[in-house]
Design an enzyme around this catalytic site. Structure first.
Site, short mmCIF file in Angstrom:
data_model
loop_
_atom_site.label_atom_id
_atom_site.label_comp_id
_atom_site.label_asym_id
_atom_site.label_seq_id
_atom_site.Cartn_x
_atom_site.Cartn_y
_atom_site.Cartn_z
N SER A 1 3.04 1.99 2.35
CA SER A 1 4.18 3.94 2.59
C SER A 1 4.11 3.67 1.10
CB SER A 1 5.33 3.39 2.83
OG SER A 1 6.24 3.95 3.59
N ASP B 1 2.05 11.10 11.06
CA ASP B 1 3.37 10.14 10.97
C ASP B 1 4.24 11.27 10.46
OD1 ASP B 1 4.65 9.16 9.17
OD2 ASP B 1 3.19 7.97 7.81
N HIS C 1 4.70 6.54 11.49
CA HIS C 1 4.80 5.57 10.21
C HIS C 1 4.40 4.24 10.65
CE1 HIS C 1 5.01 5.73 6.11
NE2 HIS C 1 5.93 4.89 6.30
#
Length: 354
Positions: free
Chosen positions: A165, A290, A318
């Protein structure tokens, strides 16, 4: 089902590659058809929340050490106990740390296969406020660059870096800045927010606002705790009213880190426009569903360098990627995919698990 998913991706132009100019090279986009989530985790939000809240995590033994940065601040590193294997640095996501489920999952898997795993906690993320008014952010590559140099000095080399991320955005931006001089063999980035402005807008819509609420609340709380006993750079009353990522980035992140507002921060920190400058062999894993990243922000093959592969899964959420395994006990597909990638780029370590 897989064939239909492939058709949907092509229809949305995610896999479309524009004609390349003479001599131009691009990376590859691959649709992973071997990732199959359980039916009850096919929803992107369930996949995301299950992985972060319900999935049982291994507890590898990690030894903590503190590294002083050039500006007098510090970051903490957490090393696995494996000795002699290829060193791999792991970067967490926004408001995560070495205890995040995906970090522990990967560190445990790497350790069991003979790698040395080191998790880096960004400034202020290891449970203790950092010393300076500034903190960490999506575009800060200086700390990563210093830690990479530190690990090379202490371990003799650094084989790979894996970022999740926000950590993935930092990693890809750093690789683009280093170009052919990046001192690692390979890299992996997972669930990357390629376009920070687009992601901030996306996270202010629908169910995704739940993630925004949770993360912004965590950042506000951390800021208030940090400045409880020191002069505040931004009045706590102002920070207490911030509700969205854009608000927080405009009023806290930008002024603390030298940006001219949130838009300037997003433009200068997003890795998406810089992917073409990466020379290191790099794998990017990303789920098309996502909930943090809108589909239009996923880069086309023409935006990738020739050394970069973008592997897409139709589902996964995610930093989720929970695949069918045992009843009510799905496992992390992305950690296994990362391990396979790392083993394909160097000497195969001897597994410590028979």
């Amino acid at each position: 089902m897989r064939a239909e998913a492939h058709k949907r991706l092509c229809k949305r132009r995610i896999l479309t590659v524009r004609p390349l100019a003479s001599g131009e090279k691009s990376g590859r986009i691959v649709l992973r058809q071997d990732f199959v989530p359980p039916r009850w985790l096919a929803n992107r939000h369930l996949a995301t929340l299950w992985a972060s809240r319900c999935h049982g995590r291994p507890r590898p033994r990690l030894q903590r050490s503190r590294v002083t940065l050039p500006d007098g601040d510090f970051v903490d590193l957490f090393d696995s106990e494996t000795a002699g294997g290829e060193p791999v640095l792991i970067l967490h996501g926004l408001e995560g740390n070495h205890d995040s489920h995906y970090v522990r999952e990967l560190a445990s898997l790497l350790e069991s296969h003979g790698f040395q795993a080191t998790a880096m906690d960004f400034r202020g993320c290891s449970g203790e406020p950092n010393r300076l008014a500034r903190s960490y952010h999506s575009g800060d590559t200086a700390d990563l660059d210093f830690i990479v140099s530190h690990l090379i000095k202490t371990k003799g080399k650094l084989f790979a870096v894996v970022g999740y991320s926000l950590g993935g955005n930092v990693l890809l931006k750093w690789l683009s800045e280093k170009g052919s001089s990046a001192p690692i063999k390979t890299a992996v980035a997972v669930s990357v927010p390629f376009d920070l402005a687009a992601c901030a807008t996306h996270l202010n819509k629908g169910f995704s606002r739940l993630y925004q609420w949770h993360l912004v609340r965590s950042m506000r709380s951390k800021y208030q705790q940090k400045f409880r006993t020191r002069p505040a750079a931004i009045p706590p009353d102002t920070v207490r009213t911030l509700k969205t990522f854009w608000d927080f980035d405009e009023n806290v992140v930008a002024p603390l880190h030298g940006f001219n507002g949130a838009d300037d921060y997003y433009q200068r920190s997003s890795c998406g426009p810089r992917l073409k400058n990466i020379h290191t062999s790099t794998l990017i894993l990303h789920a098309v569903d996502d909930p943090f990243v809108p589909r239009h922000a996923i880069p086309a093959a023409s935006a990738l360098s020739a050394s970069t592969d973008l592997e897409l899964t139709p589902a996964g959420g995610h930093v989720g990627f929970m695949e069918r395994h045992r009843f009510m006990r799905p496992r992390d597909w992305s950690a296994r995919r990362i391990l396979t990638h790392l083993r394909s780029h160097g000497p195969t370590p001897v597994s410590s698990v028979q």
